[in-house]
Structure formats: C-alpha cells, structure tokens
Enzyme design. Structure first.
Site, short mmCIF file in Angstrom:
data_model
loop_
_atom_site.label_atom_id
_atom_site.label_comp_id
_atom_site.label_asym_id
_atom_site.label_seq_id
_atom_site.Cartn_x
_atom_site.Cartn_y
_atom_site.Cartn_z
N GLU A 5 -13.01 3.96 -9.06
CA GLU A 5 -13.80 5.19 -9.08
C GLU A 5 -13.57 5.90 -10.42
OE1 GLU A 5 -14.65 8.92 -6.00
OE2 GLU A 5 -12.79 7.79 -5.85
N ARG A 7 -2.36 -7.26 1.15
CA ARG A 7 -2.69 -7.62 2.53
C ARG A 7 -3.36 -8.99 2.63
NH1 ARG A 7 -3.18 -1.80 2.65
NH2 ARG A 7 -5.32 -2.00 1.88
#
Lengths: 182, 183
Positions: free
Chosen positions: A106, A69
C-alpha cells in the site's frame, strides 16, 4: 463463508474452523486466522488432503511456499506428492546466494527472495500460501520462479478474498482455493 | 538422534550430507546450518520427518509447537502424522488474537515469543520443534510458554544441535532429541 467447491463435504468443516478477527492488523481489516484450523486435527488433515488429491501424479517437482504461513501448508503437500519444498522468504533470511523480486505494498515496496539453484529450468511448480488478498506477494512469487524458467502449474491457497481481486494480478496463472470469503 | 539405536540409523547420514553450511552468515565467524537444502531432497526431508514420527507416534502427544519460522517447516508434518494439533510460536505482533508472551535474551537485548491464548490446554502433552538448537534461549522460552498454560513438555526435537553452545542445559531438564550434531 461461501465455498469454492460446494461439493466436497470436507470444506464446510474447514471453513468453520477458521477464525475471523476484526481490525487486525489495522481497523477495517477482517483477518482470517488459520491457526484455529491447525488446532483441529481433522480439518488440518482434510485441508492438506484436498490439495494433495489435486496435485499428486501431475509431474509437479516443486512446491514453493511463501513465508511464513505458506511454510505450514507447503511442506506437508510437498512430502505427500514427492516434490521438493522451496521457501520464499523476506529479505536477508536465506543464508545462501539469492534472487529477489520486488512487489508493491500500500505504501512502498517489499521483496521476496529464493535461493539460487533451488529450482531448475523446466520444473513444474505450485505456489502455496494460506490466503490470497491483493495478490501482490503471490504474483511476485510467480515472477520470481518464471524468471528462472519454472512453469507455474497453479497457485493454491486455503482462502481467497475475492473483493481484493488477487486473481486478476495473477493473470494467466491459474488459482485454486478452498474457501472464498466475500 | 541422541543416544541408542538411532545413532546407526542409515537415514541420518543421508540427512546430514544434505545440510549446507554457509560461513559468515548472518555475521562473520558463524557457520550457518542451512536446512533448505534438505527440503530440496524429497527423500532426505521425508526421512527427517519419519525419524521424528516414529519416535513420537505412540507417546500420546496432543500438541506440536513449532518456532517461527523454520520450526513451521518440520512441526506441521510431524503433527499431521501423529494426530496432534499444531501451534505456531511467533515473533511479536504476528498472531492476530489474544496472546501470551515470554521474553528471552539475544546477544544484544531481548526478544519475545508469543502464543495464542487458548491454543494449548492444561494437561496437553507437548513437543517443541525447531530446525536447530544453539544456545537454547528460544526453546527455553517455548517451554516456559507451554508450562505456564499447564501443558507438559515431553521433549524438544531439533534436526541439528550445536553442542558447544550447551543449549541442552537451558531446557529446564526436558530431554532433547536431535538427528545431527555440528561441532
């Protein structure tokens, strides 16, 4: 959403053009979808203009954009300020010789890569992405460019999720955002 | 660009010389056309965009659809300049909202291209943008997605064409505009 720069009248319209989608990519995450901003020609133009007004004439020769993006917002800014655009990509996408920087997820790690020779020591750069959350990707991009002697003038994103404390991960590197979504 | 006056446009040679060819990427035998070196030259990048904008600005294009990820580099600047919306066409599972998909063939197996429901409306006049056309499989999938929601695909626009792979024949009769051929 609250706005970073309460004064500029273009920002509320940009903020309202962004769609929030709950539970994507997984439950509990409120995903900020900028594709609806891209469907609003005035909002998209205003978004780019706000960054261009900030960075034009500041001796910035590099706009680095994080895949994918960041590729949507970075090139229009680069073109308008006369800078080169440097894509920072996931592993194995760039065909030439690359340098890479690891960052934590994570669970596990990922890498971003940049072509060797795309930037030169002493160049002044901004790094663009649509959104900053934890700051993992952006801080990796900062480290990668600094390793080759580039000065990061600022990181710039459309949206910040302040609760994710991405700003702290950037340390000394300034961050400019249009919209803060608490 | 293919045909007529643009063949002598002096900007095109400048763009062509900036494209870096990387042999044996992603695998042996492939001469990969690397456009990142065009993006490093502000004049060449600007000329690339200008050539497309000059062609499309008076054609009432309401949608520029760009194919992930290198179509995202060229599509948005064109969209902004001609006042069209930009619609990203993405690999599976990247778009967060409701999507429709179109399958296309790879050398081994298939892949999918997705578009958000509601991004494009019936009657929209669309341009499809990517950095390069090879076999035309991805562009064909893009055309199908747009036509399924009632848009009219006016043209496909690519910086580079590999004509020996005959991608033009896969475009369902839609015209192709390209700047640079690589044989």
């Amino acid at each position: 959403m609250a706005t970073e720069d309460g004064q500029d009248p273009r920002i509320p319209k940009i903020a309202s053009s962004i769609r929030v989608i709950p539970d994507f990519p997984k439950p509990g995450i409120m995903f900020h979808d900028i594709t609806t901003l891209l469907l609003d020609t005035e909002a998209f133009k205003d978004t780019i203009d706000l960054f261009v007004e900030r960075y034009k004439g500041k001796g910035i020769s590099v706009v680095a954009g994080v895949e994918a993006r960041g590729f949507i917002f970075g090139p229009p800014i680069a073109l308008a300020i006369g800078a080169k655009f440097v894509p920072m990509r996931k592993p194995k996408k760039l065909p030439g010789k690359v340098i890479s920087e690891e960052y934590s997820l994570e669970y596990g790690t990922d890498k971003i890569e940049m072509h060797v020779g795309a930037v030169e020591p002493g160049e002044r750069a901004i790094i663009i992405d649509d959104l900053i959350a934890t700051g993992g990707t952006l801080s990796a991009a900062v480290r990668l460019l600094e390793r080759v002697g580039v000065k990061i003038v600022e990181c710039a994103c459309v949206i910040e999720l302040p609760e994710c404390k991405g700003r702290e991960k950037l340390g000394e590197t300034p961050l400019f955002i249009l919209i803060s979504s608490a | 660009m293919s045909g007529n006056k643009e063949e002598v446009d002096p900007r095109i040679n400048g763009i062509k010389t900036k494209i870096r060819v990387v042999p044996d990427f992603p695998k042996k035998g492939i001469m990969f056309q690397d456009i990142t070196t065009v993006l490093l030259d502000p004049k060449a990048f600007k000329d690339t965009i200008d050539l497309f904008v000059e062609r499309y600005r008076d054609k009432n294009i309401s949608v520029v659809a760009g194919i992930e990820a290198r179509g995202f580099l060229f599509g948005p600047p064109i969209a902004l300049a001609i006042g069209a919306k930009f619609v990203p066409l993405r690999k599976p599972k990247k778009l967060p909202g409701e999507t429709i998909f179109e399958e296309y063939e790879l050398e081994y197996g298939n892949d999918r291209l997705e578009m958000h429901v509601g991004a494009v409306e019936a009657g929209d006049r669309a341009l499809v943008v990517d950095d390069l056309i090879a076999t035309g499989g991805t562009l064909c999938a893009a055309i199908n997605l747009l036509e399924r929601v009632g848009a009219e695909v006016v043209e496909c626009a690519c910086v580079i064409e590999l004509p020996e792979l005959k991608g033009r024949q896969k475009l369902k009769g839609k015209p192709l505009c390209m700047l640079v051929e690589y044989r």
